[in-house]
Design an enzyme around this catalytic site. Structure first.
Site, short mmCIF file in Angstrom:
data_model
loop_
_atom_site.label_atom_id
_atom_site.label_comp_id
_atom_site.label_asym_id
_atom_site.label_seq_id
_atom_site.Cartn_x
_atom_site.Cartn_y
_atom_site.Cartn_z
N LYS A 265 0.80 -1.23 0.00
CA LYS A 265 0.00 0.00 0.00
C LYS A 265 0.83 1.27 0.00
CE LYS A 265 -4.45 -1.25 0.26
NZ LYS A 265 -5.52 -0.69 -0.59
N SER B 268 0.71 -9.76 -0.28
CA SER B 268 0.44 -8.33 -0.22
C SER B 268 0.74 -7.68 1.11
CB SER B 268 -1.03 -8.07 -0.60
OG SER B 268 -1.89 -8.72 0.31
#
Length: 508
Positions: A50, A303
């Site tokens: 992110k 992720s």
């Protein structure tokens, strides 16, 4: 797609982000008989991809916009990226997070200078509150996924993969929450390597993008599961939906057990602990590979690694089931010790991972049994058929959510009308035959009334056992247990035993 590709190629991410490695998963590759690679976005400074999109968006702000500060809503990973990016760009950051956000993520945002506001039980409620604060304060809203610069920043993950692996790729698997990572990666991979498939992966209880694609429009789900909190989004983005609709080759849905098994796969191969959303893509890869035999290279994105430590208890409990490496069975036997031994013999040397039982006076014994498997569902089906053929009543509990979450821990309770019970806490050696040796040490007149065992990966098995022995036989029991040699503690007078297990003395 061309605009997205242009933004990806000119994205500013490396002021704060790292080019993460693309690691081979040797053990999983051998199991699947094809190359499996893992993109290690868990190694970013905020332990998640992110940071890429957050920084790329904030890097585009003017000095006037930076002076107003930034605000965002996030379940944690985007929040950390915004907090770090804001600090690097010299602006303030307000982060609205759901009250259900893991504490490790809240603490990490605060540590990076973010002003945390906890609001709502899920992302969408937090996002609505952030929009209200945006209107009140004038801060610039940094969307976690539905923004072209955020999408472009996330897309650099795909660009790195193609540069790091110039050889053919059969499919790339991407986790989907709101769709920013999937949209960005799909755009650049489709543009530069159109032959490679791009597969999105979502939890079965949070099929946000799949539902939208099936219906042909963005929809808002009534609720989503929170286990993989990093993708717990009820509504996909408009921009991300359009890109995913045009560019993805499909979406795979996986359940909690499969995600837990993928967390274990990551740890086994690279000794890293992925958060549930981080392991989501690998779980999807394994599911897809089972339905698409071949030899082509498969790549999944890890992720993130922002995992509360206490969640590991649940992950470890469910990983073996998700991998098809454990069967949970409810088995009815005769209330006869010889039948117990016969049953264990029929397991044919398989490790017993769980064995829970409580005496009743109806002449039958019901056991909750866990059995280790080596060959998955086919082996489980064969084992159940073998037990049934031997005359046992067997119910498969491996996919029974109530049994896995609750009933397995509740087998026991008070046994009314049971006299002279001693309850003992043992340390069994963790090796085959330990339980049979224990049974053989007990005289036929001594009734086994309680047995509770679960494998926890220790070198000893923690066992709670009950034995009904007449008072004049107590010295003989003590002598037999001494000869057995398993360390034990007599818990008969423990208040927990008296209040919750002892039907004869409860409340005394």
């Amino acid at each position: 797609m061309q605009d997205t590709v242009r933004r990806i190629l000119t994205a500013r991410v490396y002021d704060v982000a790292e080019e993460t490695p693309l690691d081979g998963l040797q053990r999983l590759s051998a199991r699947l008989d094809r190359p499996v690679l893992l993109k290690r976005e868990d190694l970013q400074p905020v332990f998640s991809f992110k940071i890429r999109g957050a920084y790329n968006r904030i890097a585009q702000l003017t000095e006037a916009e930076l002076a107003r500060g930034v605000i965002c809503a996030s379940a944690g990973n985007h929040a950390q990226g915004v907090a770090l990016a804001a600090a690097r760009r010299g602006t303030t950051a307000t982060i609205v997070m759901p009250t259900t956000t893991p504490g490790i993520k809240v603490a990490a945002v605060k540590a990076r200078g973010g002003n945390v506001v906890l609001h709502g039980d899920e992302f969408d409620q937090a996002a609505a509150h952030a929009r209200r604060l945006e209107a009140e304060t004038g801060a610039v809203f940094i969307h976690p996924f539905d923004d072209p610069d955020v999408i472009a920043g996330q897309g650099t993950v795909g660009l790195e993969i193609l540069r790091q692996h110039p050889d053919p790729i059969e499919a790339v698997f991407v986790p989907i929450g709101g769709g920013g990572l999937a949209a960005g990666m799909a755009a650049i991979i489709r543009f530069l390597r159109p032959e490679a498939k791009i597969i999105g992966v979502e939890p079965v209880d949070a099929p946000t993008m799949k539902t939208a694609l099936d219906k042909g429009e963005v929809v808002t789900l009534n609720e989503v599961g929170l286990f993989a909190d990093g993708v717990a989004v009820r509504r996909a983005g408009d921009l991300t939906f359009a890109l995913c609709r045009d560019l993805l080759d499909g979406i795979v849905l996986v359940d909690t057990d499969a995600i837990c098994a993928a967390v274990k796969d990551v740890f086994d191969d690279v000794r890293a602990v992925a958060e549930p959303a981080g392991a989501l893509a690998l779980a999807g890869l394994k599911s897809w590979a089972a339905d698409h035999p071949g030899s082509g290279t498969l790549i999944a994105v890890n992720s993130g690694a922002n995992l509360n430590f206490d969640r590991l208890r649940h992950v470890a409990e469910r990983a073996e089931i998700g991998e098809g490496a454990e069967a949970l069975l409810a088995v009815t036997l005769k209330e006869d010790r010889d039948d117990y031994s016969r049953f264990l013999t029929l397991l044919d040397g398989r490790s017993v991972t769980e064995f829970n039982y409580r005496w009743s006076d109806v002449g039958t014994a019901r056991f909750f049994v866990g059995v280790a498997l080596k060959n998955g569902p086919a082996e489980k089906d064969a084992l159940i058929a073998r037990l049934i053929a031997a005359g046992y009543a067997v119910e498969d509990m491996s996919d029974n959510e109530a049994a896995k979450l609750h009933v397995r821990h509740m087998v026991g309770g008070r046994a009314q009308g049971l006299a002279h019970e001693r309850v003992l806490r043992f340390a069994f050696p963790e090796r085959p035959g330990a339980f049979l040796r224990f049974l053989a040490s007990l005289k036929p007149a001594w009734t086994l009334t309680l047995f509770h065992y679960r494998n926890h990966g220790d070198d000893v098995g923690r066992v709670l056992a009950g034995i009904s022995v007449r008072p004049e036989e107590q010295p003989a029991l003590t002598e037999a247990l001494g000869a057995l040699g398993y360390p034990y503690v007599d818990e008969t007078d423990n208040p927990a035993i008296r209040l919750f297990l002892d039907g004869a003395r409860a409340g005394s």
